[in-house]
Design an enzyme around this catalytic site. Sequence first.
Site, PDB file in Angstrom:
ATOM      1  N   ILE A  16       0.839  -1.203   0.000  1.00 11.56           N
ATOM      2  CA  ILE A  16       0.000   0.000   0.000  1.00 11.56           C
ATOM      3  C   ILE A  16       0.877   1.257   0.000  1.00 11.56           C
ATOM      4  O   ILE A  16       0.660   2.201  -0.767  1.00 11.56           O
ATOM      5  CB  ILE A  16      -0.943   0.000   1.229  1.00 11.56           C
ATOM      6  CG1 ILE A  16      -1.914  -1.190   1.169  1.00 11.56           C
ATOM      7  CG2 ILE A  16      -1.714   1.321   1.324  1.00 11.56           C
ATOM      8  CD1 ILE A  16      -2.758  -1.395   2.427  1.00 11.56           C
ATOM      9  N   TYR A 155      -3.431 -11.721  13.914  1.00  5.63           N
ATOM     10  CA  TYR A 155      -3.170 -10.524  13.088  1.00  5.63           C
ATOM     11  C   TYR A 155      -4.258  -9.482  13.351  1.00  5.63           C
ATOM     12  O   TYR A 155      -3.961  -8.294  13.584  1.00  5.63           O
ATOM     13  CB  TYR A 155      -3.107 -10.890  11.587  1.00  5.63           C
ATOM     14  CG  TYR A 155      -3.215  -9.663  10.706  1.00  5.63           C
ATOM     15  CD1 TYR A 155      -2.155  -8.757  10.613  1.00  5.63           C
ATOM     16  CD2 TYR A 155      -4.395  -9.371  10.000  1.00  5.63           C
ATOM     17  CE1 TYR A 155      -2.265  -7.595   9.847  1.00  5.63           C
ATOM     18  CE2 TYR A 155      -4.507  -8.218   9.230  1.00  5.63           C
ATOM     19  CZ  TYR A 155      -3.443  -7.337   9.165  1.00  5.63           C
ATOM     20  OH  TYR A 155      -3.557  -6.183   8.405  1.00  5.63           O
ATOM     21  N   LYS A 159      -3.889  -5.590  14.922  1.00  6.82           N
ATOM     22  CA  LYS A 159      -4.394  -4.352  14.325  1.00  6.82           C
ATOM     23  C   LYS A 159      -5.356  -3.638  15.272  1.00  6.82           C
ATOM     24  O   LYS A 159      -5.354  -2.412  15.364  1.00  6.82           O
ATOM     25  CB  LYS A 159      -5.099  -4.651  12.991  1.00  6.82           C
ATOM     26  CG  LYS A 159      -4.197  -5.172  11.900  1.00  6.82           C
ATOM     27  CD  LYS A 159      -3.030  -4.257  11.584  1.00  6.82           C
ATOM     28  CE  LYS A 159      -3.417  -2.964  10.907  1.00  6.82           C
ATOM     29  NZ  LYS A 159      -2.238  -2.091  10.683  1.00  6.82           N
ATOM     30  N   MET A 186     -10.039  -6.017   2.167  1.00 11.98           N
ATOM     31  CA  MET A 186      -9.015  -6.783   1.439  1.00 11.98           C
ATOM     32  C   MET A 186      -8.469  -5.932   0.295  1.00 11.98           C
ATOM     33  O   MET A 186      -9.192  -5.641  -0.656  1.00 11.98           O
ATOM     34  CB  MET A 186      -9.651  -8.034   0.847  1.00 11.98           C
ATOM     35  CG  MET A 186     -10.292  -8.935   1.884  1.00 11.98           C
ATOM     36  SD  MET A 186      -9.160 -10.198   2.421  1.00 11.98           S
ATOM     37  CE  MET A 186      -9.316 -11.330   1.072  1.00 11.98           C
ATOM     38  N   VAL A 187      -7.200  -5.581   0.407  1.00  8.26           N
ATOM     39  CA  VAL A 187      -6.606  -4.671  -0.573  1.00  8.26           C
ATOM     40  C   VAL A 187      -5.962  -5.487  -1.702  1.00  8.26           C
ATOM     41  O   VAL A 187      -5.077  -6.307  -1.443  1.00  8.26           O
ATOM     42  CB  VAL A 187      -5.550  -3.767   0.104  1.00  8.26           C
ATOM     43  CG1 VAL A 187      -5.013  -2.750  -0.887  1.00  8.26           C
ATOM     44  CG2 VAL A 187      -6.145  -3.070   1.331  1.00  8.26           C
TER      45      VAL A 187
HETATM   46  P1  NAP Z   1       3.122  -5.137   3.443  1.00  9.86           P
HETATM   47  O1  NAP Z   1       3.328  -5.012   1.985  1.00  9.86           O
HETATM   48  O2  NAP Z   1       3.480  -6.412   4.107  1.00  9.86           O
HETATM   49  O3  NAP Z   1       3.814  -3.915   4.152  1.00  9.86           O
HETATM   50  C1  NAP Z   1       4.072  -3.896   5.505  1.00  9.86           C
HETATM   51  C2  NAP Z   1       5.118  -2.842   5.753  1.00  9.86           C
HETATM   52  O4  NAP Z   1       5.407  -2.825   7.164  1.00  9.86           O
HETATM   53  C3  NAP Z   1       6.442  -3.137   5.038  1.00  9.86           C
HETATM   54  O5  NAP Z   1       6.991  -1.924   4.607  1.00  9.86           O
HETATM   55  C4  NAP Z   1       7.288  -3.730   6.139  1.00  9.86           C
HETATM   56  O6  NAP Z   1       8.676  -3.548   5.952  1.00  9.86           O
HETATM   57  C5  NAP Z   1       6.814  -2.920   7.309  1.00  9.86           C
HETATM   58  N1  NAP Z   1       7.168  -3.567   8.582  1.00  9.86           N
HETATM   59  C6  NAP Z   1       6.781  -4.768   9.048  1.00  9.86           C
HETATM   60  N2  NAP Z   1       7.365  -5.030  10.220  1.00  9.86           N
HETATM   61  C7  NAP Z   1       8.158  -3.957  10.501  1.00  9.86           C
HETATM   62  C8  NAP Z   1       9.039  -3.617  11.553  1.00  9.86           C
HETATM   63  N3  NAP Z   1       9.262  -4.433  12.602  1.00  9.86           N
HETATM   64  N4  NAP Z   1       9.677  -2.431  11.499  1.00  9.86           N
HETATM   65  C9  NAP Z   1       9.510  -1.581  10.466  1.00  9.86           C
HETATM   66  N5  NAP Z   1       8.699  -1.851   9.425  1.00  9.86           N
HETATM   67  C10 NAP Z   1       8.033  -3.026   9.438  1.00  9.86           C
HETATM   68  O7  NAP Z   1       1.587  -4.929   3.801  1.00  9.86           O
HETATM   69  P2  NAP Z   1       0.482  -3.934   3.262  1.00  9.86           P
HETATM   70  O8  NAP Z   1      -0.605  -4.789   2.758  1.00  9.86           O
HETATM   71  O9  NAP Z   1       1.027  -2.882   2.391  1.00  9.86           O
HETATM   72  O10 NAP Z   1       0.017  -3.342   4.663  1.00  9.86           O
HETATM   73  C11 NAP Z   1       0.293  -2.021   5.049  1.00  9.86           C
HETATM   74  C12 NAP Z   1      -0.630  -1.683   6.179  1.00  9.86           C
HETATM   75  O11 NAP Z   1      -1.979  -1.845   5.749  1.00  9.86           O
HETATM   76  C13 NAP Z   1      -0.473  -2.596   7.397  1.00  9.86           C
HETATM   77  O12 NAP Z   1      -0.640  -1.801   8.535  1.00  9.86           O
HETATM   78  C14 NAP Z   1      -1.631  -3.591   7.233  1.00  9.86           C
HETATM   79  O13 NAP Z   1      -2.025  -4.100   8.484  1.00  9.86           O
HETATM   80  C15 NAP Z   1      -2.681  -2.687   6.646  1.00  9.86           C
HETATM   81  N6  NAP Z   1      -3.748  -3.363   5.917  1.00  9.86           N
HETATM   82  C16 NAP Z   1      -3.468  -4.131   4.812  1.00  9.86           C
HETATM   83  C17 NAP Z   1      -4.517  -4.731   4.119  1.00  9.86           C
HETATM   84  C18 NAP Z   1      -4.288  -5.574   2.900  1.00  9.86           C
HETATM   85  O14 NAP Z   1      -5.225  -6.257   2.448  1.00  9.86           O
HETATM   86  N7  NAP Z   1      -3.103  -5.570   2.304  1.00  9.86           N
HETATM   87  C19 NAP Z   1      -5.848  -4.579   4.557  1.00  9.86           C
HETATM   88  C20 NAP Z   1      -6.081  -3.772   5.685  1.00  9.86           C
HETATM   89  C21 NAP Z   1      -5.035  -3.164   6.345  1.00  9.86           C
HETATM   90  P3  NAP Z   1       9.589  -4.652   5.188  1.00  9.86           P
HETATM   91  O15 NAP Z   1       9.356  -4.410   3.713  1.00  9.86           O
HETATM   92  O16 NAP Z   1      10.939  -4.335   5.627  1.00  9.86           O
HETATM   93  O17 NAP Z   1       9.105  -5.989   5.635  1.00  9.86           O
END
Ligand code: NAP
Length: 347
Positions: A16, A155, A159, A186-187
Amino acid sequence: MITSKPVCVTGASGFIAAYIVRDLLLEGYRVRGTVRKSADHYPFLLNLPGASDRLELVKADLMQERAYDLAVEGCDYVIHTASPYEINVKNPQEDLVDPAVEGTESVLKSCMKSGSVKRVVFTSSIAAITDEPESSKVFTEKDWNTMSSLERHPYQYSKTLAERAAWDFIMQKKPPFDLVVINPFMVVGPSLSPQLNTTNRIIRDIMTGVYPGIMDINWGFVDVRDVAKAHILAITTSSASGRYLCSGEAMHMRDLVALLKSSGFGNYALPKLDLSGKAGTLLMKLLSFTQPKDTGTYIRTNVGRTFRYDNAKIKRELGLSFMDVKESIIEAVKDMEKWGHLTPPKR
Ligand code: NAP
């Protein structure tokens, strides 16, 4: 008006966040993204239009104290997306809850220390609204997930606790900035990075025979580009406040499989057996015990129920309109083929 100060985006490497960074740069902002490795690991960010002049990548980890002080220094706006998004982890407390909650508190403390931050936009999730659908209820921003735990949907628990911690911080510390929260469902959609996102992986699993049949299950889908837009609207709309449930239309697994079939992906191992009736739901609940723990819990708390939710607030207050999620799903599949996450079967 575009601020000349950088906008900080935590977890800039994420699915995202990469789009948030892209769109901020396209709109002329300076961006300071936080990442965990050295900048050369992120060519997909460094090569974005405008990145050479206006993107700075700084290292920060959610579990390191004071890690975000430098990242947020001098910023008006901070978009906090970083959080582990994984299902079936070994240690839910250490792998999910600690980084989500302590990391959020750490980012907010740094924002307070900065003295410059005016607004924090926090990426929460539908997971903080509920971890199971109730067919007779329409979920809104007023609902809170009260059922998850370290045992049940860790998870979703991480959140929920992280968003609670953010609101508690605002209530207790009364910082000079406000908080706006985006709660996506769900993104899906194409990815700027080679990394396979957990949600796109669910679609891949449906196409590669992981599920024995079509279950009575539905999801709210939202395009990743709309989620990025929602975050930017949350900084540009001064009246934005509270939480925003962020999802396009809901889709039943039956319709998802039919969409994939009719869009030219019928030769993948799509589920054929219809398990969406009452007997099928019972069978799926029994079979769920053969799945990895969190997947099993997910199936038991979701099959046989219809997810209903109201996305009116984000449309009304932020002016967001949603893309057709059918197009996002098809684009996501083609993109997974492009990155090699899905190999088209030989005809
Ligand atoms: P993602 O691609 O897995 O991105 C997660 C990000 O968090 C990555 O940049 C990761 O860094 C970073 N991260 C994880 N652990 C960390 C740590 N200990 N210290 C610093 N950075 C850390 O997931 P995403 O789907 O884009 O999700 C982004 C946000 O949206 C999250 O908060 C997730 O809960 C929320 N969300 C996602 C969805 C969905 O369907 N995708 C839906 C609702 C909410 P690295 O690259 O170094 O691992």
